[in-house]
Design a protein around this motif. Structure first.
Motif, PDB file in Angstrom:
ATOM      1  N   ARG A  44       0.854  -1.191   0.000  1.00  0.00           N
ATOM      2  CA  ARG A  44       0.000   0.000   0.000  1.00  0.00           C
ATOM      3  C   ARG A  44       0.882   1.230   0.000  1.00  0.00           C
ATOM      4  O   ARG A  44       2.017   1.179   0.475  1.00  0.00           O
ATOM      5  N   SER A  45       0.339   2.355  -0.455  1.00  0.00           N
ATOM      6  CA  SER A  45       1.068   3.614  -0.271  1.00  0.00           C
ATOM      7  C   SER A  45       0.110   4.668   0.256  1.00  0.00           C
ATOM      8  O   SER A  45      -1.107   4.590   0.041  1.00  0.00           O
ATOM      9  N   MET A  46       0.683   5.627   0.955  1.00  0.00           N
ATOM     10  CA  MET A  46      -0.142   6.655   1.608  1.00  0.00           C
ATOM     11  C   MET A  46       0.712   7.866   1.955  1.00  0.00           C
ATOM     12  O   MET A  46       1.943   7.779   1.943  1.00  0.00           O
ATOM     13  N   GLU A  47       0.021   8.960   2.287  1.00  0.00           N
ATOM     14  CA  GLU A  47       0.736  10.189   2.671  1.00  0.00           C
ATOM     15  C   GLU A  47       1.108  10.093   4.147  1.00  0.00           C
ATOM     16  O   GLU A  47       0.362  10.556   5.002  1.00  0.00           O
ATOM     17  N   LEU A  48       2.237   9.510   4.434  1.00  0.00           N
ATOM     18  CA  LEU A  48       2.590   9.281   5.845  1.00  0.00           C
ATOM     19  C   LEU A  48       3.234  10.495   6.496  1.00  0.00           C
ATOM     20  O   LEU A  48       3.272  10.595   7.714  1.00  0.00           O
ATOM     21  N   THR A  49       3.802  11.419   5.684  1.00  0.00           N
ATOM     22  CA  THR A  49       4.521  12.552   6.287  1.00  0.00           C
ATOM     23  C   THR A  49       3.784  13.875   6.048  1.00  0.00           C
ATOM     24  O   THR A  49       3.135  14.403   6.934  1.00  0.00           O
ATOM     25  N   LEU A  50       3.853  14.371   4.817  1.00  0.00           N
ATOM     26  CA  LEU A  50       3.266  15.672   4.484  1.00  0.00           C
ATOM     27  C   LEU A  50       2.342  15.499   3.285  1.00  0.00           C
ATOM     28  O   LEU A  50       2.520  14.556   2.493  1.00  0.00           O
ATOM     29  N   PRO A  51       1.399  16.426   3.093  1.00  0.00           N
ATOM     30  CA  PRO A  51       0.520  16.311   1.917  1.00  0.00           C
ATOM     31  C   PRO A  51       1.352  16.307   0.630  1.00  0.00           C
ATOM     32  O   PRO A  51       2.338  17.031   0.514  1.00  0.00           O
TER      33      PRO A  51
END
Ligand SMILES: Cc1cc2nc3c(=O)[nH]c(=O)nc-3n(C[C@H](O)[C@H](O)[C@H](O)COP(=O)(O)OP(=O)(O)OC[C@H]3O[C@@H](n4cnc5c(N)ncnc54)[C@H](O)[C@@H]3O)c2cc1C
Length: 475
Positions: A44-51
């Protein structure tokens, strides 16, 4: 083949989705139930830090997916999957400010390894050239009649040896260091049997198919699998954790993309005491301590060659990496951990705002560790890229418990679905492999053969076993 039948898959990791696809291809109506809000598990991938910064939560680099015998039969490109290759698959920087490079081209790699070129070729060349035949042999159960016995014998000659024993054929410390980094993917100590096999099994696909990343992040792999499954009529329901198989009474077949501990929790009542006893003996491996970075510039490597590779191994010499892995295997936290790092935005600008970058890094820690490895992990990056910390805009840290809270299969942070030593490679998780003691209930996660990695082959084999069994029952 079996229309009218209803099957379900618990868990939508790459193996669960692969199992669902095999069943749907056979004409079976398939429902997939996923605990998390988005499908994919450790893909999976996602915005883990900043937009605007897309990070791979779990897996990031895809030799085994690009070289998967099953995935290569699927129209994943039509469903948006695009592999992005860096010019070189792997860089391994050293303290002298240079880097040993694993190039896609075997001959170029061998030439750069100088006197170690011939032994590198001897170890890798037959398997690289025969990858298409070799991959189905190694990415499945160990005990079977091989279709390509010569290739398997070539591999088997060295497979049981430790990385330390195999590396002794290299004269140059640079080659030994490169091999150590590859072998350390095993999570084994580098003097343990089988650790050498991992060195070979990482290097061979690097040469044969490369170490690509997925454009726009790992989620593209999952989305492509889900897209194709939907085309076949399969349905994925997210935010739907299965607490007990009792809730799935309407399904003739249940495939569980779960590890043994979770199977015991959801299917305990349906399993025989003997099978449960065996499942409880299954051993989980070390965990991962992971950090995702949003960066305002590329990593300032001392060895500029590192800019050519999406994957970078940080650990220095063979002896240093071996000491790190041995410490982890004995329940300790290495002072200088071996760090696996990916820098996808150098080659895929779609994952970060213009001019900005991401990095993905993890090191091995004892299972369930709560020790904060951040400063040790970053010291290893700084060692080979002084000034790295000044490029960091934001970081997101995942301890083993954090990994497990986002994907229940990552038990104690174990990313491989259980130790892969000799016993658990052959009997994974028990001698029944994909079958369980309960009729119609199968396991299809990386706790079955061939084990960890995004290749879908655990799901593929599990579903094929389930279909074969169905056919036998119908006769
Ligand atoms: C940090 C990290 C780095 C990695 N790096 C790489 C890499 O670069 N390349 C590579 O090839 N591999 C890598 N791996 C390993 C790879 O991601 C795994 O081997 C692979 O994802 C295993 O797939 P799976 O389907 O067996 O399990 P998972 O991907 O873990 O999927 C299991 C799914 O089941 C769901 N689930 C669990 N319990 C339930 C329940 N009760 N009900 C419903 N759903 C449930 C979970 O939420 C999850 O979605 C990495 C893994 C991690 C964590």
């Amino acid at each position: 083949m079996a229309s009218g039948l209803k099957a379900c898959v618990v868990g939508s990791g790459s193996n669960g989705l692969s199992a669902a696809i095999v069943l749907a291809q056979a004409g079976i109506e398939v429902d997939v139930f996923e605990a998390e809000q988005i499908p994919g598990g450790a893909t999976r991938s996602m915005e883990l830090t900043l937009p605007g910064f897309i990070h791979d939560f779990g897996s990031a680099v895809y030799a085994l997916a690009a070289g998967s015998p099953f995935f290569s039969t699927l129209p994943l490109r039509d469903h948006g999957l695009e592999w992005v290759h860096s010019p070189a698959p792997l860089a391994h920087p050293l303290d002298d400010g240079t880097a040993v490079m694993l190039e896609r081209d075997l001959a170029v790699t061998a030439a750069a390894l100088h006197e170690d070129g011939p032994p590198w070729l001897e170890l890798m060349e037959p398997l690289v050239k025969g990858w298409r035949d070799f991959a189905p042999e190694v990415l499945g159960p160990v005990l079977k009649i091989p279709k390509h016995p010569w290739l398997l014998a070539r591999f088997g000659m060295n497979a049981l040896r430790s990385a330390k024993a195999l590396a002794s054929r290299f004269k140059n410390e640079r080659t030994r260091a490169l091999f150590a980094g590859l072998a350390a993917h095993s999570f084994l100590s580098l003097d343990e049997p089988l650790s050498g096999a991992f060195g070979i099994l990482m290097a061979v696909p690097a040469h044969a198919v490369g170490f690509p990343v997925a454009r726009r992040g790992s989620q593209s792999i999952t989305n492509a699998l889900c897209g194709y499954l939907a085309k076949l009529g399969g349905k994925v329901t997210t935010s739907s954790r299965v607490e007990s198989l009792d809730a799935l009474a309407g399904y003739e077949l249940i495939l569980c993309d779960l590890t043994p501990r979770q199977l015991l929790a959801v299917a305990g009542q349906e399993l025989s005491e003997e099978y449960k006893r065996r499942l409880r003996k299954f051993r989980y491996g070390p965990g991962a301590f992971k950090v995702d970075y949003a960066l305002n510039a590329p990593i300032p490597w001392k060895a500029s060659q590192c800019m050519r590779a999406a994957t970078v191994h940080l650990g220095g010499s063979f002896d240093e990496i071996a000491a790190s892995e041995k410490a982890v295997r004995s329940g300790k936290h290495p002072e200088r951990p071996f760090v696996l790092l990916a820098q996808p935005t150098l080659f895929d600008s779609s994952r970060a705002p213009a001019g900005k970058h991401t990095a993905w890094a993890y090191c091995h820690v004892p299972n369930g560790s709560t020790f904060d490895m951040l400063s040790r992990l970053e010291a290893q990056i700084e060692r080979f890229a002084p000034g790295f910390r000044e490029t960091v805009l934001a970081r997101h840290v995942l301890f083993p418990s954090g990994l497990e809270s986002m994907d229940a299969n990552l038990v104690g942070g174990d990313i491989a679905g259980g130790v892969i030593d000799l016993r658990q490679m052959i009997f994974r998780p028990t001698a029944k492999l994909y079958e369980t003691s309960a009729r119609g209930v199968y396991l299809c996660s990386s706790s079955t053969p061939p084990g960890g990695g995004v290749h879908g082959m655990c799901g593929f084999h599990a579903a094929r076993r389930a279909l074969a069994r169905l056919q036998r029952l119908k006769r």
